[in-house]
Design a protein around this motif. Sequence first.
Motif, PDB file in Angstrom:
ATOM      1  N   THR A 288     -46.912 -38.833   7.969  1.00 39.23           N
ATOM      2  CA  THR A 288     -45.895 -39.127   8.588  1.00 39.23           C
ATOM      3  C   THR A 288     -45.013 -40.226   7.901  1.00 39.23           C
ATOM      4  O   THR A 288     -43.809 -40.177   7.515  1.00 39.23           O
ATOM      5  N   LYS A 289     -45.655 -41.168   7.444  1.00 35.27           N
ATOM      6  CA  LYS A 289     -45.068 -42.419   6.815  1.00 35.27           C
ATOM      7  C   LYS A 289     -44.579 -41.996   5.398  1.00 35.27           C
ATOM      8  O   LYS A 289     -43.268 -42.473   5.213  1.00 35.27           O
ATOM      9  N   GLN A 290     -45.319 -41.384   4.734  1.00 32.89           N
ATOM     10  CA  GLN A 290     -45.106 -40.866   3.234  1.00 32.89           C
ATOM     11  C   GLN A 290     -43.906 -40.033   3.408  1.00 32.89           C
ATOM     12  O   GLN A 290     -42.797 -40.010   2.541  1.00 32.89           O
ATOM     13  N   LEU A 291     -43.733 -39.047   4.473  1.00 33.45           N
ATOM     14  CA  LEU A 291     -42.708 -38.140   4.845  1.00 33.45           C
ATOM     15  C   LEU A 291     -41.640 -38.981   5.121  1.00 33.45           C
ATOM     16  O   LEU A 291     -40.547 -38.590   4.295  1.00 33.45           O
ATOM     17  N   TYR A 292     -41.500 -39.941   5.823  1.00 34.04           N
ATOM     18  CA  TYR A 292     -40.543 -40.850   6.191  1.00 34.04           C
ATOM     19  C   TYR A 292     -39.832 -41.406   4.817  1.00 34.04           C
ATOM     20  O   TYR A 292     -38.735 -41.405   5.042  1.00 34.04           O
ATOM     21  N   ASP A 293     -40.676 -42.050   4.055  1.00 32.68           N
ATOM     22  CA  ASP A 293     -40.200 -42.550   2.872  1.00 32.68           C
ATOM     23  C   ASP A 293     -39.673 -41.639   1.890  1.00 32.68           C
ATOM     24  O   ASP A 293     -38.520 -41.849   1.234  1.00 32.68           O
ATOM     25  N   GLU A 294     -40.301 -40.364   1.791  1.00 34.94           N
ATOM     26  CA  GLU A 294     -39.633 -39.338   0.987  1.00 34.94           C
ATOM     27  C   GLU A 294     -38.156 -38.706   1.558  1.00 34.94           C
ATOM     28  O   GLU A 294     -37.438 -38.705   0.586  1.00 34.94           O
ATOM     29  N   LEU A 295     -38.012 -39.043   2.742  1.00 35.12           N
ATOM     30  CA  LEU A 295     -36.601 -38.438   3.350  1.00 35.12           C
ATOM     31  C   LEU A 295     -35.538 -39.413   2.841  1.00 35.12           C
ATOM     32  O   LEU A 295     -34.649 -38.940   2.992  1.00 35.12           O
ATOM     33  N   ASN A 296     -35.892 -40.615   2.279  1.00 32.54           N
ATOM     34  CA  ASN A 296     -34.945 -41.376   1.797  1.00 32.54           C
ATOM     35  C   ASN A 296     -34.225 -40.730   0.761  1.00 32.54           C
ATOM     36  O   ASN A 296     -32.876 -41.198   0.343  1.00 32.54           O
ATOM     37  N   TYR A 297     -34.967 -39.765  -0.013  1.00 35.63           N
ATOM     38  CA  TYR A 297     -34.132 -39.252  -1.122  1.00 35.63           C
ATOM     39  C   TYR A 297     -33.244 -37.891  -0.793  1.00 35.63           C
ATOM     40  O   TYR A 297     -32.860 -37.426  -1.741  1.00 35.63           O
ATOM     41  N   VAL A 298     -33.356 -37.512   0.482  1.00 35.71           N
ATOM     42  CA  VAL A 298     -32.779 -36.543   0.904  1.00 35.71           C
ATOM     43  C   VAL A 298     -31.192 -36.686   0.979  1.00 35.71           C
ATOM     44  O   VAL A 298     -30.995 -37.805   1.581  1.00 35.71           O
ATOM     45  N   ASN A 299     -30.257 -35.921   0.582  1.00 33.01           N
ATOM     46  CA  ASN A 299     -28.916 -36.189   0.674  1.00 33.01           C
ATOM     47  C   ASN A 299     -28.180 -34.691   1.209  1.00 33.01           C
ATOM     48  O   ASN A 299     -28.874 -33.877   1.450  1.00 33.01           O
ATOM     49  N   HIS A 300     -26.844 -34.786   1.263  1.00 35.75           N
ATOM     50  CA  HIS A 300     -26.212 -33.557   1.765  1.00 35.75           C
ATOM     51  C   HIS A 300     -26.296 -32.436   0.654  1.00 35.75           C
ATOM     52  O   HIS A 300     -25.822 -31.468   0.947  1.00 35.75           O
ATOM     53  N   SER A 301     -26.816 -32.903  -0.645  1.00 33.26           N
ATOM     54  CA  SER A 301     -26.613 -31.749  -1.503  1.00 33.26           C
ATOM     55  C   SER A 301     -27.708 -30.414  -1.172  1.00 33.26           C
ATOM     56  O   SER A 301     -28.649 -30.468  -0.603  1.00 33.26           O
ATOM     57  N   ARG A 302     -26.976 -29.406  -1.573  1.00 30.89           N
ATOM     58  CA  ARG A 302     -27.940 -28.235  -1.032  1.00 30.89           C
ATOM     59  C   ARG A 302     -29.069 -28.136  -1.830  1.00 30.89           C
ATOM     60  O   ARG A 302     -30.118 -27.782  -1.427  1.00 30.89           O
ATOM     61  N   GLU A 303     -29.052 -28.656  -3.137  1.00 25.33           N
ATOM     62  CA  GLU A 303     -30.329 -28.738  -4.081  1.00 25.33           C
ATOM     63  C   GLU A 303     -31.371 -29.455  -3.497  1.00 25.33           C
ATOM     64  O   GLU A 303     -32.671 -29.153  -3.364  1.00 25.33           O
ATOM     65  N   LYS A 304     -31.253 -30.923  -2.542  1.00 24.95           N
ATOM     66  CA  LYS A 304     -32.174 -31.648  -2.313  1.00 24.95           C
ATOM     67  C   LYS A 304     -32.403 -30.951  -0.946  1.00 24.95           C
ATOM     68  O   LYS A 304     -33.656 -31.135  -0.739  1.00 24.95           O
ATOM     69  N   ARG A 305     -31.559 -30.369  -0.158  1.00 28.03           N
ATOM     70  CA  ARG A 305     -32.083 -29.840   1.098  1.00 28.03           C
ATOM     71  C   ARG A 305     -33.027 -28.803   0.767  1.00 28.03           C
ATOM     72  O   ARG A 305     -34.081 -28.477   1.700  1.00 28.03           O
ATOM     73  N   LEU A 306     -32.600 -28.007  -0.008  1.00 30.01           N
ATOM     74  CA  LEU A 306     -33.550 -26.908  -0.354  1.00 30.01           C
ATOM     75  C   LEU A 306     -34.884 -27.203  -0.802  1.00 30.01           C
ATOM     76  O   LEU A 306     -35.935 -26.738  -0.326  1.00 30.01           O
TER      77      LEU A 306
END
Length: 188
Positions: free
Chosen positions: A3-21
Amino acid sequence: MTTKQLYDELNYVNHSREKRLKYANLLLNNTNLVPKTLDILFMVDDKISCRAAWIMEFMCSEQLDAIIPHLDYFTKNIKKVHFDSAVRPVAKICEYLAKAYYAKTDNAIKQALTNTHKERIIEVCFDYMITDEKIAPKAYSMNTLFLFGQDYAWIHPELALILERDYHIQSSGFKARARHILKKIKNS
């Protein structure tokens, strides 16, 4: 992935369709990450929770059945979500569930969505309608409530009352959707 690794990884998610996909596909390819993503989504006072909500919505738009094992946890906790950018995707997921439940074709959501799940979704959608939410959650909620009103006779009159009461003080987007839903209620 923890969960901690996923939490850290979510820092790279933004509103772009590419990242969310990209991250939605990560969830679909590793279903053990779905409950971890929900755990992060329900860390409701943490801004990262919004990013978890974005990828959950995207995952559900790609493959709604992936949320089925987690419907109880999801519906129990949606009322806690309060950041605008997390409320919108939660409301959208609720709309996806309602649309699937009332679809003409048979699907797994019809068997999985219990009365308890529906009642929790109805409650949160009415909360979105009567509180100071933005237009998107209200619009998704109007549609969700209209659909569930097919099985719960009390919903349509309550929804119509709220839409008519708030019509004059809301945005043009709200008014357009409200006119559409009110017309559907009158025709049903």
